[in-house]
Design a protein around this motif. Structure first.
Motif, PDB file in Angstrom:
ATOM      1  N   ALA A  12       0.815  -1.217   0.000  1.00 56.49           N
ATOM      2  CA  ALA A  12       0.000   0.000   0.000  1.00 56.49           C
ATOM      3  C   ALA A  12       0.844   1.262   0.000  1.00 56.49           C
ATOM      4  CB  ALA A  12      -0.927   0.000   1.208  1.00 56.49           C
ATOM      5  N   VAL A  13       2.160   1.140   0.219  1.00 59.31           N
ATOM      6  CA  VAL A  13       3.013   2.321   0.267  1.00 59.31           C
ATOM      7  C   VAL A  13       3.116   2.983  -1.102  1.00 59.31           C
ATOM      8  CG1 VAL A  13       5.376   3.119   0.665  1.00 59.31           C
ATOM      9  CG2 VAL A  13       4.325   1.498   2.247  1.00 59.31           C
ATOM     10  N   LEU A  14       3.277   2.186  -2.156  1.00 59.93           N
ATOM     11  CA  LEU A  14       3.445   2.742  -3.500  1.00 59.93           C
ATOM     12  C   LEU A  14       2.203   3.515  -3.959  1.00 59.93           C
ATOM     13  CD1 LEU A  14       5.163   3.089  -6.009  1.00 59.93           C
ATOM     14  CD2 LEU A  14       4.320   0.872  -6.836  1.00 59.93           C
ATOM     15  N   PRO A  15       0.977   2.970  -3.847  1.00 57.78           N
ATOM     16  CA  PRO A  15      -0.196   3.781  -4.220  1.00 57.78           C
ATOM     17  C   PRO A  15      -0.324   5.056  -3.403  1.00 57.78           C
ATOM     18  CG  PRO A  15      -0.797   1.468  -4.036  1.00 57.78           C
ATOM     19  CD  PRO A  15       0.586   1.586  -3.513  1.00 57.78           C
ATOM     20  N   ALA A  16       0.004   4.973  -2.111  1.00 57.02           N
ATOM     21  CA  ALA A  16      -0.061   6.173  -1.275  1.00 57.02           C
ATOM     22  C   ALA A  16       0.955   7.211  -1.728  1.00 57.02           C
ATOM     23  CB  ALA A  16       0.161   5.799   0.185  1.00 57.02           C
ATOM     24  N   LEU A  17       2.166   6.761  -2.101  1.00 51.86           N
ATOM     25  CA  LEU A  17       3.205   7.688  -2.570  1.00 51.86           C
ATOM     26  C   LEU A  17       2.795   8.348  -3.884  1.00 51.86           C
ATOM     27  CD1 LEU A  17       6.036   8.878  -2.226  1.00 51.86           C
ATOM     28  CD2 LEU A  17       6.938   6.852  -3.413  1.00 51.86           C
ATOM     29  N   ILE A  18       2.228   7.565  -4.794  1.00 51.41           N
ATOM     30  CA  ILE A  18       1.772   8.129  -6.076  1.00 51.41           C
ATOM     31  C   ILE A  18       0.660   9.147  -5.835  1.00 51.41           C
ATOM     32  CG2 ILE A  18       0.653   7.570  -8.253  1.00 51.41           C
ATOM     33  CD1 ILE A  18       2.095   4.890  -8.203  1.00 51.41           C
ATOM     34  N   VAL A  47      -3.036  17.126   0.803  1.00 55.88           N
ATOM     35  CA  VAL A  47      -2.121  16.067   0.373  1.00 55.88           C
ATOM     36  C   VAL A  47      -2.176  14.887   1.330  1.00 55.88           C
ATOM     37  CG1 VAL A  47       0.278  15.507  -0.156  1.00 55.88           C
ATOM     38  CG2 VAL A  47      -0.612  17.781  -0.697  1.00 55.88           C
ATOM     39  N   ILE A  48      -2.251  15.188   2.630  1.00 53.16           N
ATOM     40  CA  ILE A  48      -2.224  14.118   3.633  1.00 53.16           C
ATOM     41  C   ILE A  48      -3.492  13.272   3.589  1.00 53.16           C
ATOM     42  CG2 ILE A  48      -2.141  13.650   6.109  1.00 53.16           C
ATOM     43  CD1 ILE A  48      -0.444  16.180   6.414  1.00 53.16           C
ATOM     44  N   VAL A  49      -4.657  13.918   3.500  1.00 53.71           N
ATOM     45  CA  VAL A  49      -5.932  13.174   3.543  1.00 53.71           C
ATOM     46  C   VAL A  49      -6.076  12.221   2.350  1.00 53.71           C
ATOM     47  CG1 VAL A  49      -8.431  13.406   3.484  1.00 53.71           C
ATOM     48  CG2 VAL A  49      -7.081  14.914   4.952  1.00 53.71           C
ATOM     49  N   PRO A  50      -5.860  12.658   1.089  1.00 57.42           N
ATOM     50  CA  PRO A  50      -5.945  11.685  -0.017  1.00 57.42           C
ATOM     51  C   PRO A  50      -4.913  10.557   0.103  1.00 57.42           C
ATOM     52  CG  PRO A  50      -6.024  13.920  -0.872  1.00 57.42           C
ATOM     53  CD  PRO A  50      -5.645  14.022   0.572  1.00 57.42           C
ATOM     54  N   THR A  51      -3.733  10.875   0.632  1.00 61.16           N
ATOM     55  CA  THR A  51      -2.706   9.837   0.792  1.00 61.16           C
ATOM     56  C   THR A  51      -3.157   8.772   1.788  1.00 61.16           C
ATOM     57  OG1 THR A  51      -0.981  11.469   0.319  1.00 61.16           O
ATOM     58  CG2 THR A  51      -0.299   9.418   1.359  1.00 61.16           C
ATOM     59  N   ILE A  52      -3.739   9.203   2.914  1.00 65.62           N
ATOM     60  CA  ILE A  52      -4.233   8.245   3.907  1.00 65.62           C
ATOM     61  C   ILE A  52      -5.378   7.426   3.343  1.00 65.62           C
ATOM     62  CG2 ILE A  52      -5.350   8.049   6.162  1.00 65.62           C
ATOM     63  CD1 ILE A  52      -3.782  10.502   7.056  1.00 65.62           C
ATOM     64  N   ILE A  53      -6.268   8.081   2.595  1.00 66.15           N
ATOM     65  CA  ILE A  53      -7.395   7.356   1.984  1.00 66.15           C
ATOM     66  C   ILE A  53      -6.891   6.305   1.009  1.00 66.15           C
ATOM     67  CG2 ILE A  53      -9.383   7.608   0.460  1.00 66.15           C
ATOM     68  CD1 ILE A  53      -9.916  10.311   1.740  1.00 66.15           C
ATOM     69  N   ALA A  54      -5.892   6.650   0.192  1.00 65.32           N
ATOM     70  CA  ALA A  54      -5.343   5.687  -0.764  1.00 65.32           C
ATOM     71  C   ALA A  54      -4.668   4.526  -0.049  1.00 65.32           C
ATOM     72  CB  ALA A  54      -4.345   6.386  -1.690  1.00 65.32           C
ATOM     73  N   PHE A  55      -3.964   4.813   1.032  1.00 66.18           N
ATOM     74  CA  PHE A  55      -3.281   3.759   1.783  1.00 66.18           C
ATOM     75  C   PHE A  55      -4.288   2.791   2.406  1.00 66.18           C
ATOM     76  CE2 PHE A  55      -1.278   1.961   5.562  1.00 66.18           C
ATOM     77  CZ  PHE A  55      -0.047   1.562   5.070  1.00 66.18           C
ATOM     78  N   ILE A  56      -5.289   3.327   3.116  1.00 61.84           N
ATOM     79  CA  ILE A  56      -6.290   2.477   3.765  1.00 61.84           C
ATOM     80  C   ILE A  56      -7.132   1.743   2.722  1.00 61.84           C
ATOM     81  CG2 ILE A  56      -8.307   2.498   5.284  1.00 61.84           C
ATOM     82  CD1 ILE A  56      -7.092   4.885   6.722  1.00 61.84           C
ATOM     83  N   GLY A  57      -7.479   2.441   1.642  1.00 59.17           N
ATOM     84  CA  GLY A  57      -8.288   1.800   0.603  1.00 59.17           C
ATOM     85  C   GLY A  57      -7.576   0.634  -0.045  1.00 59.17           C
ATOM     86  N   HIS A  58      -6.280   0.781  -0.316  1.00 57.22           N
ATOM     87  CA  HIS A  58      -5.522  -0.329  -0.903  1.00 57.22           C
ATOM     88  C   HIS A  58      -5.460  -1.516   0.056  1.00 57.22           C
ATOM     89  CE1 HIS A  58      -2.007  -2.627  -2.264  1.00 57.22           C
ATOM     90  NE2 HIS A  58      -2.288  -2.149  -3.472  1.00 57.22           N
ATOM     91  N   CYS A  59      -5.316  -1.251   1.345  1.00 59.03           N
ATOM     92  CA  CYS A  59      -5.292  -2.344   2.329  1.00 59.03           C
ATOM     93  C   CYS A  59      -6.631  -3.075   2.370  1.00 59.03           C
ATOM     94  CB  CYS A  59      -4.938  -1.800   3.708  1.00 59.03           C
ATOM     95  SG  CYS A  59      -3.243  -1.169   3.852  1.00 59.03           S
ATOM     96  N   LEU A  60      -7.737  -2.313   2.337  1.00 56.23           N
ATOM     97  CA  LEU A  60      -9.057  -2.939   2.363  1.00 56.23           C
ATOM     98  C   LEU A  60      -9.302  -3.781   1.115  1.00 56.23           C
ATOM     99  CD1 LEU A  60     -11.235  -0.005   3.777  1.00 56.23           C
ATOM    100  CD2 LEU A  60     -10.485  -2.077   4.971  1.00 56.23           C
ATOM    101  N   VAL A  61      -8.889  -3.263  -0.042  1.00 56.49           N
ATOM    102  CA  VAL A  61      -9.069  -4.026  -1.285  1.00 56.49           C
ATOM    103  C   VAL A  61      -8.269  -5.323  -1.238  1.00 56.49           C
ATOM    104  CG1 VAL A  61      -8.598  -4.006  -3.760  1.00 56.49           C
ATOM    105  CG2 VAL A  61      -9.629  -2.012  -2.681  1.00 56.49           C
ATOM    106  N   GLN A  62      -7.052  -5.263  -0.701  1.00 56.82           N
ATOM    107  CA  GLN A  62      -6.226  -6.470  -0.596  1.00 56.82           C
ATOM    108  C   GLN A  62      -6.850  -7.481   0.354  1.00 56.82           C
ATOM    109  OE1 GLN A  62      -3.435  -6.937  -2.478  1.00 56.82           O
ATOM    110  NE2 GLN A  62      -3.526  -9.035  -1.729  1.00 56.82           N
TER     111      GLN A  62
END
Length: 429
Positions: A12-18, A47-62
Motif C-alpha cells: 500500500a506504500v506505493l499507491p499512497a506515494l503516487i 495532500v495528507i488526507v488523499p494519501t491516507i485514503i489511498a493507503f487504507i483503501g488499498h489495504c481494504l481491497v487487498q
C-alpha cells in the motif's frame, strides 16, 4: 496464498506515494493573492488526507481479495441477481406505474420532472448501446455519433423545412441506422481494443464534420429555433394562431408552462417503453440469439453457419437507430443543439451505464442510469467535491460488483421456459 499484514502494508506504500505526488501539485499548492503579490499557498491537509485514503483503501481491497480467494467460487449468479432476474417483469411493471403517475404527484416540481426526462434519455441510449456492447459484444466508443446524427437531422429539417417532430422521428432513426451500417463495414474484421479505437475515431470524425459543415449544421454556433413537440398539432402556449386551439383550451385548463414539460416527459417515457419492448423481443428472436452467440465466440458462430457480417451490421444499425430516436427527442426538448453536447464524454457516460449495470441486462441499465444521473445532481451541494465523490462511488461499485449491478451475460437460450418439454437441463447452465 494469503497475504500477510506486513506484505499488505508494504504494497500500500506505493499507491499512497503516487497519490501524494499527484495531490501536491494539483491540490496542495494554490496560487493566491497576498496583498497585490502572487504567491503559493501550501495546503498540507489536501495532500495528507488523499494519501491516507489511498493507503487504507488499498489495504481494504487487498483484504477483500484474500477473503474471496479463500471462499469457494459459486458457478452461478448471486442470490440477489437470480431473484432480480426472476421478478424483473414485475419490477418493470411497478416502475412503469410509478413513472406514469410521477408528474401528477404533489411533490413533483419542474426540476424533478426535467431530471426524470434526462434520466429517461440516458436509459434509452443505454438500451440502444446495450445491443451493441452487451448483446453483441462489440465495444463501441463512438455511440454519441448516432445520437448527434438524430439530433442534427431533426434540427435541420425543422429549421429549414418546418418538419414536425413526429414526422422527423422515423427519418432520424433511418439516418442514424445508415450511419451504423456505414461504421459496421470497415470494422467487420476488428475485435477488442482495435474496434474500440476505430469507433472512437468515428465519433470524433462526426463531431468535427458537424463543426466544419457550417452551412448545414451551423458549425460551432449550432442550430437554434428547433420546433418543440406539440400535442397532436395543438401548441403548449397561452395563445395560438387563428383556428388552432392550444393544449389548455382543449382540456379547459389555465395555461401553465409545466404542461409542456409533462408532455415531453411522457414522450420520452413512451419511447423508452417501446425501446424496452423492442429490444426484449429482438433478444428472443434468431437475430438476438445470433448477437449473443457472436458475443460468446465469433469463431464458433462461423462454424455453425452464422454470418458474422450480417450479425454485426444488424447490431450496429439497430443500436444506432435507437440512438437516433433519442437524439431527435433531445433536439426537440432543448430547442437548440451544438457540438458541445456530443463530445466523447457522452459516449463514455453511456458506456459506463451499460458496463456498470451489467452488460446485457436491461434492468441493470436503469439502475446504473439512476446512479450516474442522480449522484452528480445530489452532490451539487458539495460544489467542487461532487465529481470526486462521484468517482469514488464508481470505484467502490466496480469493486463490489465487478460484473455489474445485475449480471445479465447468460444467453437467453439458457433462460428457463414455462414449457416442460423445453426446459434446459442443469448441466447446460
Amino acid at each position: 496464498m494469503k497475504t500477510t499484514i506486513a506484505q499488505t502494508l508494504k504494497s500500500a506504500v506505493l499507491p499512497a506515494l503516487i497519490t501524494a505526488l499527484l495531490a501536491l501539485p494539483l491540490a496542495g499548492l494554490q496560487l493566491q493573492d497576498f496583498g497585490g503579490k502572487n504567491g503559493l499557498n501550501i495546503r498540507p491537509l489536501w495532500v495528507i488526507v488523499p494519501t491516507i485514503i489511498a493507503f487504507i483503501g488499498h489495504c481494504l481491497v487487498q483484504l477483500l481479495r484474500d477473503r474471496n480467494k479463500l471462499q469457494p467460487k459459486a458457478p452461478r449468479q448471486s442470490r440477489a441477481s437470480t431473484y432480480i432476474a426472476r421478478v424483473s417483469p414485475r419490477l418493470f411493471l411497478m416502475i412503469g406505474i410509478v413513472a406514469v403517475v410521477f408528474p401528477m404527484l404533489p411533490f413533483t416540481s419542474r426540476y424533478e420532472l426535467d431530471l426524470a426526462t434526462t434520466f429517461l434519455i440516458y436509459v434509452m441510449l443505454g438500451w440502444g448501446l446495450n445491443i451493441v456492447v452487451g448483446m453483441a459484444g462489440l465495444l463501441d466508443l463512438g455511440y454519441v455519433a448516432f445520437y448527434a446524427a438524430g439530433a442534427y437531422t431533426f434540427g435541420y429539417l425543422s429549421v429549414n423545412y418546418g418538419v414536425s417532430f413526429w414526422v422527423a422521428l422515423p427519418l432520424c432513426g433511418l439516418v442514424s441506422a445508415s450511419l451504423g451500417i456505414l461504421l459496421g463495414f470497415p470494422v467487420l474484421r476488428l475485435r477488442g481494443d482495435y474496434l474500440a479505437i476505430v469507433t472512437l475515431g468515428f465519433g470524433e470524425i462526426i463531431r468535427i464534420f458537424i463543426i466544419n459543415l457550417t452551412d448545414i449544421t451551423g458549425g460551432p454556433n449550432g442550430i437554434a429555433g428547433i420546433a418543440r413537440p406539440t400535442f397532436f398539432g395543438h401548441p403548449f402556449a397561452a395563445t395560438a394562431k387563428d383556428g388552432v386551439s392550444t393544449f389548455a383550451d382543449i382540456f379547459h385548463l389555465d395555461f401553465s408552462p409545466d404542461h409542456r414539460f409533462m408532455w415531453l416527459y411522457y414522450i420520452i417515457l413512451g419511447l423508452a417503453a417501446l425501446t424496452l419492448l423492442f429490444t426484449e423481443r429482438l433478444r428472443r428472436l434468431p437475430i438476438g440469439r445470433s448477437w449473443e452467440a457472436l458475443r460468446e465466440d465469433e469463431t464458433a458462430c462461423q462454424a455453425v453457419g452464422i454470418n458474422p457480417t450480417s450479425v454485426k451490421l444488424s447490431a450496429f444499425s439497430v443500436g444506432a437507430m435507437l440512438g437516433g430516436f433519442a437524439g431527435c427527442f433531445f433536439a426537440a426538448r432543448q430547442g437548440f443543439i451544438s457540438p458541445e453536447s456530443f463530445t466523447f464524454t457522452e459516449s463514455a457516460i453511456i458506456l459506463a451505464i451499460v458496463v456498470l449495470g451489467g452488460m446485457g441486462s436491461q434492468l441493470g441499465v436503469v439502475l446504473a442510469a439512476i446512479l450516474l444521473v442522480g449522484l452528480p445532481e445530489l452532490g451539487r451541494d458539495f460544489a467542487e467535491y461532487r465529481m470526486v465523490l462521484f468517482g469514488l462511488a464508481m470505484v467502490f461499485i466496480m469493486i463490489w460488483r465487478p460484473q455489474g449491478l445485475i449480471a445479465g451475460r447468460k444467453p437467453s437460450i439458457l433462460a428457463p421456459t414455462k414449457l416442460p418439454h423445453l426446459q434446459v437441463s442443469e448441466s447446460l447452465r
